[in-house]
Design a protein around this motif. Structure first.
Motif, PDB file in Angstrom:
ATOM      1  N   ASN A 189      21.590  40.450 -25.231  1.00 11.70           N
ATOM      2  CA  ASN A 189      20.568  39.894 -26.115  1.00 11.70           C
ATOM      3  C   ASN A 189      21.107  38.887 -27.146  1.00 11.70           C
ATOM      4  OD1 ASN A 189      17.758  40.053 -26.149  1.00 11.70           O
ATOM      5  ND2 ASN A 189      17.817  40.962 -28.195  1.00 11.70           N
ATOM      6  N   VAL A 190      22.387  38.525 -27.018  1.00 13.39           N
ATOM      7  CA  VAL A 190      22.968  37.581 -27.982  1.00 13.39           C
ATOM      8  C   VAL A 190      22.473  36.147 -27.725  1.00 13.39           C
ATOM      9  CG1 VAL A 190      25.087  36.975 -26.709  1.00 13.39           C
ATOM     10  CG2 VAL A 190      25.132  37.048 -29.203  1.00 13.39           C
ATOM     11  N   GLY A 191      21.905  35.943 -26.521  1.00 15.03           N
ATOM     12  CA  GLY A 191      21.417  34.608 -26.168  1.00 15.03           C
ATOM     13  C   GLY A 191      22.298  33.906 -25.146  1.00 15.03           C
ATOM     14  N   LYS A 192      23.018  34.676 -24.354  1.00 10.91           N
ATOM     15  CA  LYS A 192      23.973  34.103 -23.399  1.00 10.91           C
ATOM     16  C   LYS A 192      23.275  33.368 -22.265  1.00 10.91           C
ATOM     17  CE  LYS A 192      27.253  36.848 -21.783  1.00 10.91           C
ATOM     18  NZ  LYS A 192      26.994  37.076 -20.361  1.00 10.91           N
ATOM     19  N   SER A 193      22.253  33.983 -21.674  1.00  9.24           N
ATOM     20  CA  SER A 193      21.614  33.274 -20.551  1.00  9.24           C
ATOM     21  C   SER A 193      20.873  32.032 -21.049  1.00  9.24           C
ATOM     22  CB  SER A 193      20.722  34.189 -19.721  1.00  9.24           C
ATOM     23  OG  SER A 193      20.025  35.091 -20.516  1.00  9.24           O
ATOM     24  N   SER A 194      20.300  32.096 -22.243  1.00 12.48           N
ATOM     25  CA  SER A 194      19.665  30.903 -22.810  1.00 12.48           C
ATOM     26  C   SER A 194      20.692  29.793 -23.030  1.00 12.48           C
ATOM     27  CB  SER A 194      19.011  31.230 -24.150  1.00 12.48           C
ATOM     28  OG  SER A 194      18.101  32.295 -24.018  1.00 12.48           O
TER      29      SER A 194
ATOM     30  N   SER B 271      19.984  27.468 -28.628  1.00 12.02           N
ATOM     31  CA  SER B 271      19.378  27.113 -27.339  1.00 12.02           C
ATOM     32  C   SER B 271      17.988  26.555 -27.550  1.00 12.02           C
ATOM     33  CB  SER B 271      19.287  28.340 -26.438  1.00 12.02           C
ATOM     34  OG  SER B 271      20.555  28.879 -26.261  1.00 12.02           O
TER      35      SER B 271
ATOM     36  N   ASP C  53      19.423  28.426 -35.221  1.00  9.68           N
ATOM     37  CA  ASP C  53      18.198  27.842 -35.789  1.00  9.68           C
ATOM     38  C   ASP C  53      17.519  28.800 -36.756  1.00  9.68           C
ATOM     39  OD1 ASP C  53      15.914  29.304 -33.899  1.00  9.68           O
ATOM     40  OD2 ASP C  53      17.788  28.916 -32.844  1.00  9.68           O
TER      41      ASP C  53
ATOM     42  N   LYS D 122      21.759  31.375 -31.846  1.00 15.92           N
ATOM     43  CA  LYS D 122      20.485  31.477 -32.576  1.00 15.92           C
ATOM     44  C   LYS D 122      20.613  30.869 -33.976  1.00 15.92           C
ATOM     45  CE  LYS D 122      19.558  35.692 -29.928  1.00 15.92           C
ATOM     46  NZ  LYS D 122      18.919  36.996 -29.867  1.00 15.92           N
TER      47      LYS D 122
HETATM   48  P1  GDP Z   1      21.271  37.487 -23.216  1.00 13.03           P
HETATM   49  O1  GDP Z   1      20.876  38.904 -23.028  1.00 13.03           O
HETATM   50  O2  GDP Z   1      22.519  37.378 -24.031  1.00 13.03           O
HETATM   51  O3  GDP Z   1      21.363  36.710 -21.948  1.00 13.03           O
HETATM   52  O4  GDP Z   1      20.140  36.826 -24.153  1.00 13.03           O
HETATM   53  P2  GDP Z   1      18.906  35.865 -23.782  1.00 13.03           P
HETATM   54  O5  GDP Z   1      19.366  34.486 -23.513  1.00 13.03           O
HETATM   55  O6  GDP Z   1      18.078  36.521 -22.750  1.00 13.03           O
HETATM   56  O7  GDP Z   1      18.138  35.844 -25.185  1.00 13.03           O
HETATM   57  C1  GDP Z   1      17.748  37.034 -25.837  1.00 13.03           C
HETATM   58  C2  GDP Z   1      16.601  36.748 -26.786  1.00 13.03           C
HETATM   59  O8  GDP Z   1      17.018  35.848 -27.815  1.00 13.03           O
HETATM   60  C3  GDP Z   1      15.399  36.078 -26.117  1.00 13.03           C
HETATM   61  O9  GDP Z   1      14.236  36.610 -26.698  1.00 13.03           O
HETATM   62  C4  GDP Z   1      15.558  34.612 -26.473  1.00 13.03           C
HETATM   63  O10 GDP Z   1      14.336  33.930 -26.537  1.00 13.03           O
HETATM   64  C5  GDP Z   1      16.209  34.680 -27.841  1.00 13.03           C
HETATM   65  N1  GDP Z   1      17.069  33.513 -28.059  1.00 13.03           N
HETATM   66  C6  GDP Z   1      18.078  33.083 -27.271  1.00 13.03           C
HETATM   67  N2  GDP Z   1      18.653  31.989 -27.769  1.00 13.03           N
HETATM   68  C7  GDP Z   1      17.992  31.684 -28.909  1.00 13.03           C
HETATM   69  C8  GDP Z   1      18.136  30.641 -29.885  1.00 13.03           C
HETATM   70  O11 GDP Z   1      18.978  29.755 -29.828  1.00 13.03           O
HETATM   71  N3  GDP Z   1      17.274  30.685 -30.944  1.00 13.03           N
HETATM   72  C9  GDP Z   1      16.326  31.648 -31.082  1.00 13.03           C
HETATM   73  N4  GDP Z   1      15.540  31.588 -32.151  1.00 13.03           N
HETATM   74  N5  GDP Z   1      16.187  32.639 -30.185  1.00 13.03           N
HETATM   75  C10 GDP Z   1      16.993  32.665 -29.113  1.00 13.03           C
END
Ligand code: GDP
Length: 172
Positions: free
Chosen positions: A11-16, A153, A124, A122
Motif C-alpha cells: 500500500n506504499v504506492g509501488k504499483s502506482s 504518482s 502530493d 504520495k
Molecule cells: P502498492 O500496494 O504499494 O502497490 O500500492 P498502490 O500503488 O496500489 O497504492 C495504494 C494506494 O495509495 C491506492 O489507493 C493509491 O491510489 C494510493 N496512491 C498511490 N500513489 C499515490 C500518490 O502518489 N498520491 C496519492 N495521493 N495516493 C497514491
C-alpha cells in the motif's frame, strides 16, 4: 545486466509508481525464468537495458509472523550473492513518520552493503514543511549526503529525478 530492486510496504504506492514510470520510458515485463520465484516481477528498461525488479510488498500491520518470515526468506534469496543488484529503491510513505518495518528493511539492505535509494511516495499529500522535515529525518537515519527523493504518482512530481537516480545506480 544491472538490476535495481523496488521494495516497500504493501500500500506504499509501488504499483502506482511503476505505472507512472512506464509512462515515460518503456518497461518490458519479463516473465520470470524457470526455477526462479514467480513472486518477483522483472521489468527491462528499454533501451537502457537494466532491470527493475519489483519485490513483493511486505509487512501489512496485520500480516502474520509466518508471512513476514516467508517474505524475508524470499528477499534474502534474491539479494544474497546477486552481483547484478546495484541498489534497492525503498519506497516510504511520505504521510508517515519512519515506521519500524521500514527501518528494519533499510537497515537490512545497508547491512549487506547495498545502496538504498529512499523514495518518499504520495508526496502530493503532506505540506511542504512536513515533507522537508521527513526528508531530513530519513537523511539522518540513512546517513546519506542527499535527501530522499519526493515522488507522486498522482501529479508526476519527482518522476524525472527518479529516472535519473535509477540510471545513475544502474551505471548509465
Ligand atoms: P502498492 O500496494 O504499494 O502497490 O500500492 P498502490 O500503488 O496500489 O497504492 C495504494 C494506494 O495509495 C491506492 O489507493 C493509491 O491510489 C494510493 N496512491 C498511490 N500513489 C499515490 C500518490 O502518489 N498520491 C496519492 N495521493 N495516493 C497514491
Amino acid at each position: 545486466a544491472p538490476q535495481i530492486a523496488l521494495a516497500g510496504r504493501s500500500n506504499v504506492g509501488k504499483s502506482s509508481l511503476v505505472n507512472r514510470l512506464a509512462g515515460r520510458k518503456a518497461l518490458a515485463k519479463i516473465s520470470s525464468k524457470p526455477g526462479k520465484t514467480r513472486s518477483l516481477n522483472y521489468y527491462r528498461v528499454d533501451p537502457d537495458g537494466y532491470y527493475l525488479v519489483d519485490l513483493p510488498g511486505y509487512g501489512y500491520a496485520k500480516c502474520s509472523k509466518q508471512e513476514r518470515i516467508k517474505w524475508a526468506k524470499l528477499i534474502e534469496a534474491y539479494i544474497t550473492g546477486n552481483t547484478h543488484l546495484k541498489a534497492v529503491a525503498v519506497l516510504l510513505d511520505a504521510r508517515l513518520s519512519p515506521q519500524k518495518l521500514d527501518l528494519e528493511l533499510t537497515g537490512y539492505v545497508r547491512g549487506l552493503s547495498i545502496p538504498v535509494i529512499p523514495v518518499l511516495t504520495k508526496a502530493d499529500k503532506p505540506k511542504q514543511r512536513e515533507l522537508a522535515q521527513l526528508q531530513k529525518q530519513w537523511q539522518d537515519i540513512l546517513q546519506q549526503d542527499r535527501p530522499p527523493l519526493l515522488f507522486s504518482s498522482k501529479t508526476g512530481k519527482g518522476e524525472e529525478k527518479l529516472w535519473a537516480r535509477l540510471g545513475e545506480y544502474a551505471g548509465l
